[in-house]
Design an enzyme around this catalytic site. Structure first.
Site, PDB file in Angstrom:
ATOM      1  N   SER A 124       0.829  -1.214   0.000  1.00 18.79           N
ATOM      2  CA  SER A 124       0.000   0.000   0.000  1.00 18.79           C
ATOM      3  C   SER A 124       0.857   1.255   0.000  1.00 18.79           C
ATOM      4  O   SER A 124       1.941   1.285   0.586  1.00 18.79           O
ATOM      5  CB  SER A 124      -0.886  -0.007   1.252  1.00 18.79           C
ATOM      6  OG  SER A 124      -1.498   1.248   1.430  1.00 18.79           O
ATOM      7  N   TYR A 149      -1.990  -1.198  10.976  1.00 16.20           N
ATOM      8  CA  TYR A 149      -2.283  -1.738   9.635  1.00 16.20           C
ATOM      9  C   TYR A 149      -1.136  -1.389   8.695  1.00 16.20           C
ATOM     10  O   TYR A 149      -0.557  -2.271   8.059  1.00 16.20           O
ATOM     11  CB  TYR A 149      -3.603  -1.171   9.077  1.00 16.20           C
ATOM     12  CG  TYR A 149      -3.672  -1.329   7.577  1.00 16.20           C
ATOM     13  CD1 TYR A 149      -3.407  -0.245   6.729  1.00 16.20           C
ATOM     14  CD2 TYR A 149      -3.916  -2.567   7.000  1.00 16.20           C
ATOM     15  CE1 TYR A 149      -3.406  -0.405   5.350  1.00 16.20           C
ATOM     16  CE2 TYR A 149      -3.921  -2.730   5.626  1.00 16.20           C
ATOM     17  CZ  TYR A 149      -3.654  -1.629   4.808  1.00 16.20           C
ATOM     18  OH  TYR A 149      -3.637  -1.790   3.434  1.00 16.20           O
ATOM     19  N   LYS A 153       2.046  -3.768   6.628  1.00 15.17           N
ATOM     20  CA  LYS A 153       2.456  -3.736   5.216  1.00 15.17           C
ATOM     21  C   LYS A 153       3.974  -3.528   5.126  1.00 15.17           C
ATOM     22  O   LYS A 153       4.667  -4.176   4.356  1.00 15.17           O
ATOM     23  CB  LYS A 153       1.726  -2.614   4.461  1.00 15.17           C
ATOM     24  CG  LYS A 153       0.245  -2.853   4.271  1.00 15.17           C
ATOM     25  CD  LYS A 153      -0.038  -4.126   3.480  1.00 15.17           C
ATOM     26  CE  LYS A 153      -1.509  -4.366   3.276  1.00 15.17           C
ATOM     27  NZ  LYS A 153      -1.806  -5.664   2.621  1.00 15.17           N
TER      28      LYS A 153
HETATM   29  C1  WQD Z   1      -9.834   9.448   1.048  1.00 13.81           C
HETATM   30  C2  WQD Z   1     -10.086  10.918   1.322  1.00 13.81           C
HETATM   31  C3  WQD Z   1     -10.513  11.499   3.599  1.00 13.81           C
HETATM   32  C4  WQD Z   1     -14.382   9.543   3.991  1.00 13.81           C
HETATM   33  C5  WQD Z   1      -7.249   4.414   2.891  1.00 13.81           C
HETATM   34  C6  WQD Z   1      -6.211   3.690   3.669  1.00 13.81           C
HETATM   35  C7  WQD Z   1      -5.133   3.213   2.737  1.00 13.81           C
HETATM   36  C8  WQD Z   1      -5.727   2.414   1.619  1.00 13.81           C
HETATM   37  C9  WQD Z   1      -6.814   3.195   0.899  1.00 13.81           C
HETATM   38  C10 WQD Z   1      -5.524   0.088   2.158  1.00 13.81           C
HETATM   39  C11 WQD Z   1      -9.398  11.386   2.588  1.00 13.81           C
HETATM   40  C12 WQD Z   1     -11.720  11.798   2.723  1.00 13.81           C
HETATM   41  C13 WQD Z   1     -13.172   9.981   3.469  1.00 13.81           C
HETATM   42  C14 WQD Z   1     -15.385  10.477   4.336  1.00 13.81           C
HETATM   43  C15 WQD Z   1     -13.952  12.246   3.629  1.00 13.81           C
HETATM   44  N1  WQD Z   1      -6.264   1.207   2.114  1.00 13.81           N
HETATM   45  N2  WQD Z   1     -12.976  11.309   3.297  1.00 13.81           N
HETATM   46  N3  WQD Z   1     -15.123  11.801   4.141  1.00 13.81           N
HETATM   47  O1  WQD Z   1      -7.529   7.308   3.825  1.00 13.81           O
HETATM   48  O2  WQD Z   1      -6.679   7.868   1.488  1.00 13.81           O
HETATM   49  O3  WQD Z   1      -6.677   5.527   2.275  1.00 13.81           O
HETATM   50  O4  WQD Z   1      -7.785   3.583   1.889  1.00 13.81           O
HETATM   51  O5  WQD Z   1      -4.405  -0.074   1.780  1.00 13.81           O
HETATM   52  O6  WQD Z   1      -4.241   2.417   3.490  1.00 13.81           O
HETATM   53  O7  WQD Z   1      -5.642   4.599   4.581  1.00 13.81           O
HETATM   54  O8  WQD Z   1      -8.828   6.627   1.766  1.00 13.81           O
HETATM   55  O9  WQD Z   1     -11.197   6.757   1.134  1.00 13.81           O
HETATM   56  O10 WQD Z   1     -10.595   6.723   3.608  1.00 13.81           O
HETATM   57  O11 WQD Z   1     -10.143   8.746   2.265  1.00 13.81           O
HETATM   58  O12 WQD Z   1     -13.732  13.465   3.458  1.00 13.81           O
HETATM   59  O13 WQD Z   1     -16.489  10.138   4.819  1.00 13.81           O
HETATM   60  O14 WQD Z   1     -11.475  11.131   1.521  1.00 13.81           O
HETATM   61  O15 WQD Z   1     -10.314  12.551   4.538  1.00 13.81           O
HETATM   62  O16 WQD Z   1      -8.917  12.692   2.351  1.00 13.81           O
HETATM   63  P1  WQD Z   1      -7.391   6.952   2.395  1.00 13.81           P
HETATM   64  P2  WQD Z   1     -10.270   7.164   2.223  1.00 13.81           P
END
Ligand code: WQD
Length: 339
Positions: A124, A149, A153
Site C-alpha cells: 500500500s 495496519y 504492510k
Molecule cells: C480518502 C479521502 C478522507 C471519507 C485508505 C487507507 C489506505 C488504503 C486506501 C488500504 C481522505 C476523505 C473519506 C469520508 C472524507 N487502504 N474522506 N469523508 O484514507 O486515502 O486511504 O484507503 O491499503 O491504506 O488509509 O482513503 O477513502 O478513507 O479517504 O472526506 O467520509 O477522503 O479525509 O482525504 P485513504 P479514504
C-alpha cells in the site's frame, strides 16, 4: 494453480476475474471474515468460470500445509489481511497476528517447495506516509507507519526482502496501491458494503443511495487547490490487471531483481471535492455533503509517479475517474436494488 488469498475480497475478486480471463487456473482461499461466499457467483458471472474455493484461515499452519500438499500451486497473489486503518489502532495484536502470521505460514510452504513459487504481495502507498515529494515514486522513503495496519504492510515487505535473499530463485513483486475504487463493468462484483464505510467512494455512493443523510468532507483547510485532501483514485479493474501483469513477469522470468516494488496509481491526484463533482457529473444527481473537521491521520496529498510501472512493468491505467465512479454508483444501485 494460482493461489489467490483473500480472493473473495474487493481487489482479490477482481484479480481472480482478470486471471481467469487470461486463462490462469485459480484457487481462492478466504476466511470470509470480510467477504461472503456469494462473491464466487459474481466471479463466475463476470468471467464465466467458477474458481476453486477453500474456506481457510491462513493462521492455521496445518491447514495451509495440507492445502499445499493437495494442490500444485505455481504462483501466489497474497491479499488476505485485515485492512481497516482505524480498527488496527484498536486491535493491534489481532492485526499483527493475522496479517503477519498468515504471510509467514505461506512463506514456510514456499521454503519447503521443490521449486520457488512466484509471490505477488498486496502492499500500500500508506508506507510512504506524508511523502515529501509529489508525485510519489518507489524510491520515496518509507516513513514510520501511521497505524498498525500500515506497519503490517511495511513489516510484510521487510519479511519478503529477507526471504528472497534466503531462498534461491524466489521472486517477489510488491504492489503499492493508491486508492482502489469502482466495480467490474458487469457489476457482478464490487466493493461489498459490510458495515459503515470508512472510505470516501463507498460513503458517497451509500449517501446517494439514501443510507446516510449526508457525506462529511473531513476538512477543507488543507494546502491544496480547493482545501481538501488529494488522492490517486485507481479503477479496481486496472489494479486487478496489474496483478496479472506482475505475476506473468515472474512466471516468464522477466524480473530483473529478486524483490521488485511498483506503485500502482493513475499518476493523477484528485481532491475530495473533485471526486464529489465526478459523482454528480456521472450520476446526474447532487450529493448532500457538509464540511467537517479534519480526520486524524489523513495525509494532505498522495498520488503516484507511474513511470516505473509504465516502463518496467509495462502496465498503465486505462480507465478514468469518471468511469470508476460511474461503475461504483452502478454497483451501489444494484446492491440496493435501485436499478
Ligand atoms: C480518502 C479521502 C478522507 C471519507 C485508505 C487507507 C489506505 C488504503 C486506501 C488500504 C481522505 C476523505 C473519506 C469520508 C472524507 N487502504 N474522506 N469523508 O484514507 O486515502 O486511504 O484507503 O491499503 O491504506 O488509509 O482513503 O477513502 O478513507 O479517504 O472526506 O467520509 O477522503 O479525509 O482525504 P485513504 P479514504
Amino acid at each position: 494453480m494460482i493461489l489467490v488469498t483473500g480472493g473473495l475480497g474487493f481487489i482479490g475478486s477482481h484479480t481472480v476475474v482478470a486471471l481467469q480471463e487470461k486463462g490462469h487456473q485459480v484457487l481462492i482461499v478466504d476466511d470470509l471474515s470480510n467477504s461472503s461466499v456469494e462473491v464466487l457467483d459474481g466471479i463466475e458471472t463476470a468471467s464465466g468460470i467458477r474458481p476453486t474455493f477453500i474456506e481457510l484461515n491462513l493462521q492455521n499452519s496445518t491447514a495451509v500445509s495440507d492445502m499445499f500438499q493437495h494442490y500444485s500451486i505455481t504462483g501466489i497473489i497474497h491479499f488476505a489481511a485485515f485492512k481497516a486503518v482505524g480498527e488496527s489502532v484498536q486491535k493491534p495484536v489481532a492485526y499483527y497476528q493475522n496479517n503477519l502470521g498468515s504471510m509467514l505460514n505461506l512463506l514456510a510452504e514456499v521454503e519447503k517447495a521443490a521449486s520457488p513459487i512466484p509471490f505477488i504481495f498486496s502492499s500500500s502507498c500508506t508506507v510512504y506516509g506524508e511523502a515529501t515529494e509529489l508525485p510519489i515514486n518507489e524510491n520515496a522513503p518509507v516513513q514510520p507507519a501511521m497505524s498498525p495496519y500500515g506497519n503490517t504492510k511495511q513489516i510484510g515487505e521487510e519479511i519478503l526482502i529477507d526471504t528472497v535473499n534466503a531462498i534461491d530463485g524466489f521472486r517477489v513483486i510488491a504492489l503499492r496501491y493508491f486508492n482502489p475504487i469502482g466495480a467490474h463493468p458487469s457489476i457482478a462484483i464490487g466493493e461489498l458494503p459490510l458495515g459503515k464505510p470508512q472510505n470516501l467512494v463507498p460513503f458517497i455512493t451509500q449517501t446517494a443511495a439514501g443510507l446516510y443523510p449526508k457525506l462529511t468532507v473531513f476538512g477543507n483547510d488543507y494546502p491544496t487547490s480547493d482545501g481538501t485532501n488529494v488522492r490517486d483514485y485507481i479503477h479496481v479493474v486496472d489494479l486487478a490487471e496489474a496483478h496479472v501483469v506482475a505475476l506473468e513477469r515472474i512466471l516468464e522470468s522477466r524480473s530483473t531483481e529478486a524483490y521488485e516494488v511498483f506503485n500502482l496509481g493513475t499518476g493523477k491526484g484528485s481532491s475530495v471535492l473533485e471526486v464529489i463533482q465526478s459523482f454528480e457529473r456521472v450520476s446526474g444527481q447532487k450529493l448532500s455533503y457538509d464540511i467537517g473537521a479534519r480526520r486524524e491521520g489523513d495525509v494532505i496529498a498522495a498520488y503516484a509517479d507511474t513511470t516505473k510501472a509504465n516502463t518496467v512493468l509495462g502496465w498503465k491505467t486505462k480507465r478514468s475517474l469518471d468511469e470508476a465512479i460511474a461503475s461504483a454508483w452502478k454497483w451501489e444501485q444494484k446492491v440496493r436494488k435501485l436499478l
